[in-house]
Scaffold this active site. Structure first.
Site, PDB file in Angstrom:
ATOM      1  N   SER A   1       7.417   4.958  -3.102  1.00  0.00           N
ATOM      2  CA  SER A   1       7.014   5.402  -1.776  1.00  0.00           C
ATOM      3  C   SER A   1       7.868   4.765  -0.675  1.00  0.00           C
ATOM      4  O   SER A   1       8.150   3.569  -0.705  1.00  0.00           O
ATOM      5  CB  SER A   1       5.552   5.033  -1.540  1.00  0.00           C
ATOM      6  OG  SER A   1       5.173   5.414  -0.237  1.00  0.00           O
TER       7      SER A   1
ATOM      8  N   GLY B   1       7.670  -0.128   9.384  1.00  0.00           N
ATOM      9  CA  GLY B   1       6.374  -0.051  10.061  1.00  0.00           C
ATOM     10  C   GLY B   1       5.646   1.240   9.751  1.00  0.00           C
ATOM     11  O   GLY B   1       4.836   1.721  10.546  1.00  0.00           O
TER      12      GLY B   1
ATOM     13  N   ASN C   1       1.224   8.949  -1.122  1.00  0.00           N
ATOM     14  CA  ASN C   1       0.947   7.564  -0.755  1.00  0.00           C
ATOM     15  C   ASN C   1       0.212   7.554   0.580  1.00  0.00           C
ATOM     16  O   ASN C   1       0.617   8.225   1.525  1.00  0.00           O
ATOM     17  CB  ASN C   1       2.268   6.784  -0.663  1.00  0.00           C
ATOM     18  CG  ASN C   1       2.033   5.322  -0.367  1.00  0.00           C
ATOM     19  OD1 ASN C   1       1.723   4.949   0.761  1.00  0.00           O
ATOM     20  ND2 ASN C   1       2.178   4.477  -1.385  1.00  0.00           N
TER      21      ASN C   1
ATOM     22  N   ASN D   1      -1.755   2.411  -0.417  1.00  0.00           N
ATOM     23  CA  ASN D   1      -0.967   1.247  -0.003  1.00  0.00           C
ATOM     24  C   ASN D   1      -1.893   0.255   0.684  1.00  0.00           C
ATOM     25  O   ASN D   1      -2.288   0.469   1.831  1.00  0.00           O
ATOM     26  CB  ASN D   1       0.146   1.703   0.943  1.00  0.00           C
ATOM     27  CG  ASN D   1       0.940   0.539   1.502  1.00  0.00           C
ATOM     28  OD1 ASN D   1       0.684  -0.621   1.181  1.00  0.00           O
ATOM     29  ND2 ASN D   1       1.921   0.848   2.333  1.00  0.00           N
TER      30      ASN D   1
ATOM     31  N   CYS E   1      -0.914  -2.819   3.944  1.00  0.00           N
ATOM     32  CA  CYS E   1      -0.986  -2.696   5.401  1.00  0.00           C
ATOM     33  C   CYS E   1      -1.950  -3.758   5.928  1.00  0.00           C
ATOM     34  O   CYS E   1      -2.947  -4.070   5.292  1.00  0.00           O
ATOM     35  CB  CYS E   1      -1.543  -1.330   5.811  1.00  0.00           C
ATOM     36  SG  CYS E   1      -0.916   0.065   4.870  1.00  0.00           S
TER      37      CYS E   1
ATOM     38  N   THR F   1       6.585  -4.708  -1.628  1.00  0.00           N
ATOM     39  CA  THR F   1       7.647  -5.670  -1.303  1.00  0.00           C
ATOM     40  C   THR F   1       7.109  -7.084  -1.076  1.00  0.00           C
ATOM     41  O   THR F   1       5.959  -7.264  -0.672  1.00  0.00           O
ATOM     42  CB  THR F   1       8.390  -5.232  -0.032  1.00  0.00           C
ATOM     43  OG1 THR F   1       7.432  -5.042   1.010  1.00  0.00           O
ATOM     44  CG2 THR F   1       9.145  -3.937  -0.249  1.00  0.00           C
TER      45      THR F   1
ATOM     46  N   GLY G   1      10.023  -2.404  -8.722  1.00  0.00           N
ATOM     47  CA  GLY G   1      10.546  -3.607  -8.082  1.00  0.00           C
ATOM     48  C   GLY G   1      11.958  -3.849  -8.562  1.00  0.00           C
ATOM     49  O   GLY G   1      12.172  -4.493  -9.579  1.00  0.00           O
ATOM     50  N   GLY G   2      12.938  -3.278  -7.865  1.00  0.00           N
ATOM     51  CA  GLY G   2      14.330  -3.566  -8.197  1.00  0.00           C
ATOM     52  C   GLY G   2      14.902  -2.794  -9.361  1.00  0.00           C
ATOM     53  O   GLY G   2      15.943  -3.176  -9.899  1.00  0.00           O
TER      54      GLY G   2
ATOM     55  N   THR H   1      14.541   1.250  -3.846  1.00  0.00           N
ATOM     56  CA  THR H   1      15.739   0.836  -3.112  1.00  0.00           C
ATOM     57  C   THR H   1      17.031   1.338  -3.748  1.00  0.00           C
ATOM     58  O   THR H   1      18.010   1.613  -3.055  1.00  0.00           O
ATOM     59  CB  THR H   1      15.739  -0.704  -3.013  1.00  0.00           C
ATOM     60  OG1 THR H   1      14.523  -1.102  -2.366  1.00  0.00           O
ATOM     61  CG2 THR H   1      16.910  -1.214  -2.190  1.00  0.00           C
TER      62      THR H   1
END
Lengths: 254, 300, 300, 254
Positions: free
Chosen positions: C20, C71, C98, C125, C128, C191, C241-242, C264
């Site tokens: 997401s 944000g 999401n 998520n 937040c 993250t 994650g990565g 990413t």
């Protein structure tokens, strides 16, 4: 005196599938002995740990490294060409105790990527020596260099040359014997060498491998279990990079 | 130009320290760097008795970092005092002894043994599993962290730096807890817990399954936590986590670190600590900074 | 050879999803990859109303990774349902929406709006900030995480994936909390909170000061947490994650992930998702694995 | 159609201190327009985000990039030599609206590393144009190329050539005027251009900069505040990489 420096690549050659030979212009080997190693560093910022590589030959102001491409780091080294440079730290470790070989008949036993350090070791032992090398197949890298130093016997996994089997099969098939062993190779081979030496009642010195971080004995990443308490932590954990990589076979756990 | 900094009344000639566990007791690296030029040497963790550490493999490379699970192998306080301290005292640098333990009494024993020794500062590693509390680290509970700080401070003759674990929800809370317990300084971050799997052998890369992640990969987490800790407490903060250049060190200093520790980078470059000292000096020259303390926490 | 996996009753043709926030609603990347070949597209977070997000700079490169502080800029549920969902429904892939919010009611409103829409799964998520609880994230308190899971589940018509924050002391506790709240699956890691400082301008690299660290730098932390979560709960775990290669994806699968998300890495290589699908297939061929589900959690 | 590919370096040249020119063999520019950009990727695994670089010239099957070395990533690009390759993604962004220039007298205003996109822009505008470029000093990279396309005026910060000051000082000193502005350069220059255009009552199109991650409009990393609601999120945040980088000056916040 250990140091880290940028060394110029003099040549790069593929000796067998995945096996490369690289000569480096550096004085790091000038006071080194065979069985010692150097650490090479990747240029890529994602790979920060050194790759320890044994000294194959030591010339004046230059060293030869013969290494296997086992991942992205060594693949990067194999792509270096004459004129490129690479960061190198060394000389590291203790090396083979050449004095022990004086007046003795010595087995120099190498297996796979344990073959290369036997080249300089053989050159530095003036006395009687018998070379027994184990390979996967008939792609016997460094055979020529080794044959120039003494009687050469080979074992291949696939039987395509010499004895089918391992180095000790070659020892037995050729009815060889010696007073002392210097060996480098994979753990199963070292285990077999250790057992053979015990059975024959002869001393054996073996070169160990482990993942390393500092390479100079500070981080305690690359220890092996030892019979005696170690000098550093007094807990029976010798540092392969500093106390070794060469140990009396009976001294270390395999 | 003044590079000296003050940590709990101890003056370091410059803000560059070594990170515990990466520099032994200095001997191995003294072949590469002049220890006299370092702000301080922080020793590998010492326990009350020798620890054998974990089985191998203990080390795994990761992207931009590494995992280690040494398991705090160390010779114990007796050998340390007899052999390592005299070595370090030959040099004109400050000596920070890192202390580890399984239970509170282990820590206290080491600290007491050091009370008459020529040690400048103590750094208490509270990322060790607390054996009496089911193995959760002292540094992962504010209550446990405060309690062990208090216990150590009661016996310590030297100022005490509490080294914080980053494996927590709220690092500011942890920093406040050890400050409340009487800590003279905090250092952070210890390693992030990580794991690597060898997909070809289908096994863990480390015999211990998990290990501590360090190296430049973790630096943004470390800078954030140092900033948060510095905002949360009045005692000095020592920053570390992936520092491999003067630029990196200055990031921590600007975020609020009074001094920094250099760890994993030593493995890649054994000269790195002194290069960082020189680089901080060059930065100060470039920007006309007279006193490095002007930079501490300058970014808010 | 069977690459399909099952997440809470929804069958994905392969275990590769997008992460997401890195893939928009698929439109931009559809120029590079055939969305029909993905296991699922996970949309950028959608709130009940449009969110303008943070000031710039929102992005900073870090060593082996990046920080972002977007944000959660998003057009809100109305535009999303009118424009983005119809786009995605042209493709033969699963759609995971999401959902983000400031307070519990925001989440519930979005989930209710989606109840009649052609959406396969919801991903919540909870990193937040919870505006009603002083800004600590829902995902940093087991109690808050369980409560929001329960609130969302009460109204959700689609299975619910709770996306966990790694910025916690005990990820297993968080996984158990959302399982107790009724979650159908968990996904992790979101993250890690990080910071970067520009030493020359002496300012934060991000306008928001802190941002979320992602990229290969964080992978060891992510693999460790996925392993711990998979050990802790019975519901499926989605790992991320990565991840930037099939090897990386397989690490997560072997650690216990039933599926993976790629984030990413899309920024570095817009073709990466399909390369990972192909690479998983090649690995299965190499090792004679008939069903990818045999690999899930195979390293213990 | 955007794509990412490995492009061969045809040449590399240093034009001024820290300013490099590189020609790449790639068809990525074949359908591109000036004002668009490409993303270049580092080979080093520690640097994962693309570096956006504007198109300076577009040839058939090749593109020219003129860029400033601002960090380790661009330093790496500047060390590439003919024959090396580099990963490139493009063409990205919208480019200058060349149609708007038809029948008009156009100011092409560039400042610093905003000068390069004006080369191809100038070449593609057949009508009347006036080039006003701002430099730090007399190291006026791309001056020759630009002079071939029309009247060229320069402003230098140190006064070593042309007008001392900024591009608008040069406009005033030379009593220049136009019906339309295309501009690229640092934010202070763009702010001044926006104010000048408003004062003169002429339209100005400016090219914006921001740190980027995806480069294609997905991640919302590189937005700028806008007067109108944006098409994506409907929140007055235009995406520089996709909705821009070229915007009507009055449309965006600076």
């Amino acid at each position: 005196m250990k140091r880290k420096e940028s060394a110029k690549v003099l040549s790069q050659e593929c000796l067998a599938p995945g096996i490369f030979s690289m000569w480096l212009l550096t004085g790091i080997g000038d006071e080194a002995v065979p069985g010692q190693f150097v650490s090479l560093y990747s240029r890529d910022g994602s790979r920060l740990l050194p790759r320890p590589i044994s000294l194959c030959e030591i010339g004046e102001g230059r060293i030869r490294l013969v290494y296997r491409v086992a991942g992205a780091g060594t693949a990067e080294f194999s792509a270096l060409r004459a004129g490129d440079s690479v960061e190198v730290l060394g000389p590291l470790g203790n090396g083979f105790p050449l004095k022990e070989a004086e007046g003795k008949r010595v087995f120099l036993i190498g297996g796979g990527i344990g073959v290369p350090p036997m080249v300089e070791t053989a050159k530095r032992i003036p006395g009687e020596k018998i070379l027994v090398m184990g390979y996967r197949d008939s792609q016997m890298f460094l055979k020529e260099e080794l044959e120039q130093t003494g009687p050469f016997f080979a074992a291949t996994e696939d039987g395509s040359f010499g004895t089918r089997g391992n180095v000790l099969d070659a020892v037995r098939e050729n009815d060889l014997s010696a007073d002392l062993i210097f060996a480098c190779g994979p753990a199963p081979m070292l285990r077999a060498v250790k057992a053979y030496a015990k059975e024959q009642g002869i001393p054996a010195w073996i070169s160990m491998e482990e993942r390393m971080a500092c390479g100079i004995g500070a981080c305690l990443g690359c220890v092996c279990g030892s019979k005696e308490v170690d000098g550093h932590s007094h807990v029976k954990n010798k540092r392969i990079c500093k106390d070794g990589p060469v140990f009396p076979a009976e001294e270390v756990e395999l | 130009m003044d590079l000296s900094v003050d940590i709990a009344g101890v003056t370091l000639k410059n803000p560059v320290m070594t990170a515990s566990g990466t520099f032994g007791s200095g001997e191995e690296y003294s072949e590469f760097v002049d220890l006299n030029r370092l702000g301080a040497v922080v020793t590998k963790g010492v326990a009350n008795v020798p620890w054998p550490g974990n089985p191998t493999p203990r080390i795994a490379e990761t992207y931009g970092g590494m995992l280690n699970a040494i398991g705090l192998q160390n010779p114990g306080i007796d050998v340390f005092v007899r052999r390592d301290l005299p070595f370090l005292k030959q040099f004109d640098t400050k000596v920070v002894v890192n202390v580890c333990g399984r239970i509170t009494e282990d820590y206290v024993e080491v600290v007491e043994r050091l009370s008459e020794e020529p040690v400048d500062l103590l750094e208490i590693n509270i990322s060790c599993p607390n054996v009496k509390e089911g193995g959760i680290a002292f540094g992962q509970s504010a209550k446990a962290a405060e309690a062990i700080t208090r216990a150590v401070k009661e016996k310590a003759r030297q100022p005490v730096i509490m080294k914080l674990s980053p494996n927590v929800t709220d690092i500011a809370e942890m920093a406040r807890a050890v400050e409340a317990g009487g800590a003279d300084a905090v250092s952070l971050i210890n390693t992030l817990t990580g794991m690597k799997i060898d997909i070809h052998r289908r096994t863990f890369a480390l015999a211990n399954k998990t290990g501590g992640l360090s190296g430049p990969a973790v630096r943004p987490v470390a800078v954030r936590m140092v900033y948060q800790a510095a905002q949360a407490v009045k005692i000095p903060v020592i920053g570390m986590g992936g520092i491999r250049s003067a630029e990196d060190a200055l990031e921590f200093i600007l975020a609020g670190a009074a001094a920094v520790s250099v760890g994993t980078a030593n493995f890649h470059n054994p000269y790195v600590t002194l290069e960082i000292v020189d680089g901080i000096r060059a930065y100060m020259e470039q920007y006309g900074v007279q006193d490095v303390r002007e930079l501490v926490g300058a970014v808010k």
